[in-house]
Design a protein around this motif. Structure first.
Motif, PDB file in Angstrom:
ATOM      1  N   UNK A 143       0.846  -1.197   0.000  1.00 39.39           N
ATOM      2  CA  UNK A 143       0.000   0.000   0.000  1.00 39.39           C
ATOM      3  C   UNK A 143       0.879   1.243   0.000  1.00 39.39           C
ATOM      4  N   UNK A 144       0.467   2.245  -0.764  1.00 42.13           N
ATOM      5  CA  UNK A 144       1.209   3.500  -0.797  1.00 42.13           C
ATOM      6  C   UNK A 144       0.252   4.646  -1.096  1.00 42.13           C
ATOM      7  N   UNK A 145       0.768   5.851  -0.978  1.00 45.66           N
ATOM      8  CA  UNK A 145      -0.013   7.045  -1.310  1.00 45.66           C
ATOM      9  C   UNK A 145       0.932   8.112  -1.839  1.00 45.66           C
ATOM     10  N   UNK A 146       0.364   9.014  -2.598  1.00 43.77           N
ATOM     11  CA  UNK A 146       1.114  10.147  -3.142  1.00 43.77           C
ATOM     12  C   UNK A 146       0.297  11.409  -2.944  1.00 43.77           C
ATOM     13  N   UNK A 147       0.917  12.445  -2.401  1.00 49.22           N
ATOM     14  CA  UNK A 147       0.276  13.753  -2.352  1.00 49.22           C
ATOM     15  C   UNK A 147       0.321  14.361  -3.747  1.00 49.22           C
ATOM     16  N   UNK A 148      -0.377  15.447  -3.933  1.00 57.70           N
ATOM     17  CA  UNK A 148      -0.392  16.106  -5.233  1.00 57.70           C
ATOM     18  C   UNK A 148       1.004  16.470  -5.706  1.00 57.70           C
ATOM     19  N   UNK A 149       1.351  16.066  -6.917  1.00 61.75           N
ATOM     20  CA  UNK A 149       2.640  16.334  -7.571  1.00 61.75           C
ATOM     21  C   UNK A 149       3.849  15.713  -6.868  1.00 61.75           C
ATOM     22  N   UNK A 150       3.643  14.868  -5.885  1.00 65.45           N
ATOM     23  CA  UNK A 150       4.746  14.243  -5.159  1.00 65.45           C
ATOM     24  C   UNK A 150       5.423  13.176  -6.030  1.00 65.45           C
ATOM     25  N   UNK A 151       6.725  13.017  -5.834  1.00 66.01           N
ATOM     26  CA  UNK A 151       7.526  12.003  -6.526  1.00 66.01           C
ATOM     27  C   UNK A 151       8.101  11.060  -5.477  1.00 66.01           C
ATOM     28  N   UNK A 152       7.966   9.745  -5.707  1.00 67.47           N
ATOM     29  CA  UNK A 152       8.573   8.748  -4.826  1.00 67.47           C
ATOM     30  C   UNK A 152       9.205   7.647  -5.672  1.00 67.47           C
ATOM     31  N   UNK A 153      10.065   6.877  -5.042  1.00 64.69           N
ATOM     32  CA  UNK A 153      10.633   5.691  -5.676  1.00 64.69           C
ATOM     33  C   UNK A 153      10.099   4.465  -4.960  1.00 64.69           C
ATOM     34  N   UNK A 154       9.658   3.495  -5.736  1.00 61.58           N
ATOM     35  CA  UNK A 154       9.256   2.215  -5.169  1.00 61.58           C
ATOM     36  C   UNK A 154      10.254   1.182  -5.665  1.00 61.58           C
ATOM     37  N   UNK A 155      10.598   0.225  -4.824  1.00 62.10           N
ATOM     38  CA  UNK A 155      11.572  -0.767  -5.241  1.00 62.10           C
ATOM     39  C   UNK A 155      11.288  -2.101  -4.576  1.00 62.10           C
ATOM     40  N   UNK A 156      11.833  -3.141  -5.180  1.00 60.99           N
ATOM     41  CA  UNK A 156      11.670  -4.490  -4.671  1.00 60.99           C
ATOM     42  C   UNK A 156      12.805  -5.345  -5.214  1.00 60.99           C
ATOM     43  N   UNK A 157      13.022  -6.489  -4.572  1.00 59.36           N
ATOM     44  CA  UNK A 157      14.056  -7.430  -4.989  1.00 59.36           C
ATOM     45  C   UNK A 157      13.393  -8.773  -5.266  1.00 59.36           C
ATOM     46  N   UNK A 158      13.761  -9.396  -6.381  1.00 61.05           N
ATOM     47  CA  UNK A 158      13.245 -10.719  -6.726  1.00 61.05           C
ATOM     48  C   UNK A 158      13.685 -11.706  -5.656  1.00 61.05           C
ATOM     49  N   UNK A 159      12.762 -12.278  -4.897  1.00 63.49           N
ATOM     50  CA  UNK A 159      13.152 -13.152  -3.796  1.00 63.49           C
ATOM     51  C   UNK A 159      13.746 -14.489  -4.237  1.00 63.49           C
ATOM     52  N   UNK A 160      13.452 -14.908  -5.458  1.00 61.74           N
ATOM     53  CA  UNK A 160      13.921 -16.216  -5.902  1.00 61.74           C
ATOM     54  C   UNK A 160      15.250 -16.171  -6.640  1.00 61.74           C
ATOM     55  N   UNK A 161      15.590 -15.009  -7.152  1.00 59.67           N
ATOM     56  CA  UNK A 161      16.895 -14.859  -7.789  1.00 59.67           C
ATOM     57  C   UNK A 161      17.004 -15.358  -9.215  1.00 59.67           C
ATOM     58  N   UNK A 162      15.870 -15.582  -9.896  1.00 62.43           N
ATOM     59  CA  UNK A 162      15.950 -16.048 -11.282  1.00 62.43           C
ATOM     60  C   UNK A 162      15.307 -15.090 -12.278  1.00 62.43           C
ATOM     61  N   UNK A 163      14.970 -13.885 -11.854  1.00 66.31           N
ATOM     62  CA  UNK A 163      14.330 -12.918 -12.746  1.00 66.31           C
ATOM     63  C   UNK A 163      15.364 -12.147 -13.561  1.00 66.31           C
TER      64      UNK A 163
END
Length: 134
Positions: free
Chosen positions: A104-124
């Protein structure tokens, strides 16, 4: 003459009519276009996810696993709430959808964010991000 209805029949009818239905469609950001170049476009966006704009994305190997990062912006002046998840693709383009969960996430008006994740299995070798309005 009216036949009596069994309790089990009534219970079955109530349970089957109370199934959950998610009305929010899923919008998708694919990291690469069909020619392999990076594209910054979200497809199938609805009213709730349309303000989300992808400014850029990157991926790199960290300890043998693919780490992906996407910079997004709320292009409207109003705050938005949404869920997102990363899907991981192997070299052949096969999706491993079991490897990621919704965040879950939210953004205020005109806000910039970075979302990130890591492949848990290591084969992507690639990824896509799914967005769902709340």
């Amino acid at each position: 003459m009216i036949k009596p209805i069994s309790f089990a029949t009534v219970l079955l009818g109530l349970v089957s009519s109370c199934s959950t239905y998610n009305k929010s469609p899923v919008a998708t950001y694919d990291n690469a276009g069909s020619d392999g170049t990076s594209i910054n476009q979200i497809v199938n966006a609805d009213k709730k996810t349309r303000p989300i704009k992808v400014l850029g994305s990157s991926k790199k190997q960290v300890d043998g696993k693919l780490m992906a990062q996407v910079e997004i912006q709320n292009s409207s002046t109003h705050p938005i709430r949404f869920n997102y998840k990363f899907d991981w693709l192997d070299e052949s383009g096969t999706l491993d959808s079991s490897s990621s969960s919704w965040n879950r996430s939210s953004l205020n008006g005109n806000q910039i964010i970075s979302i990130k994740d890591v492949d848990p299995r290591g084969n992507a070798s690639d990824f896509r991000v799914l967005f769902k309005g709340i």
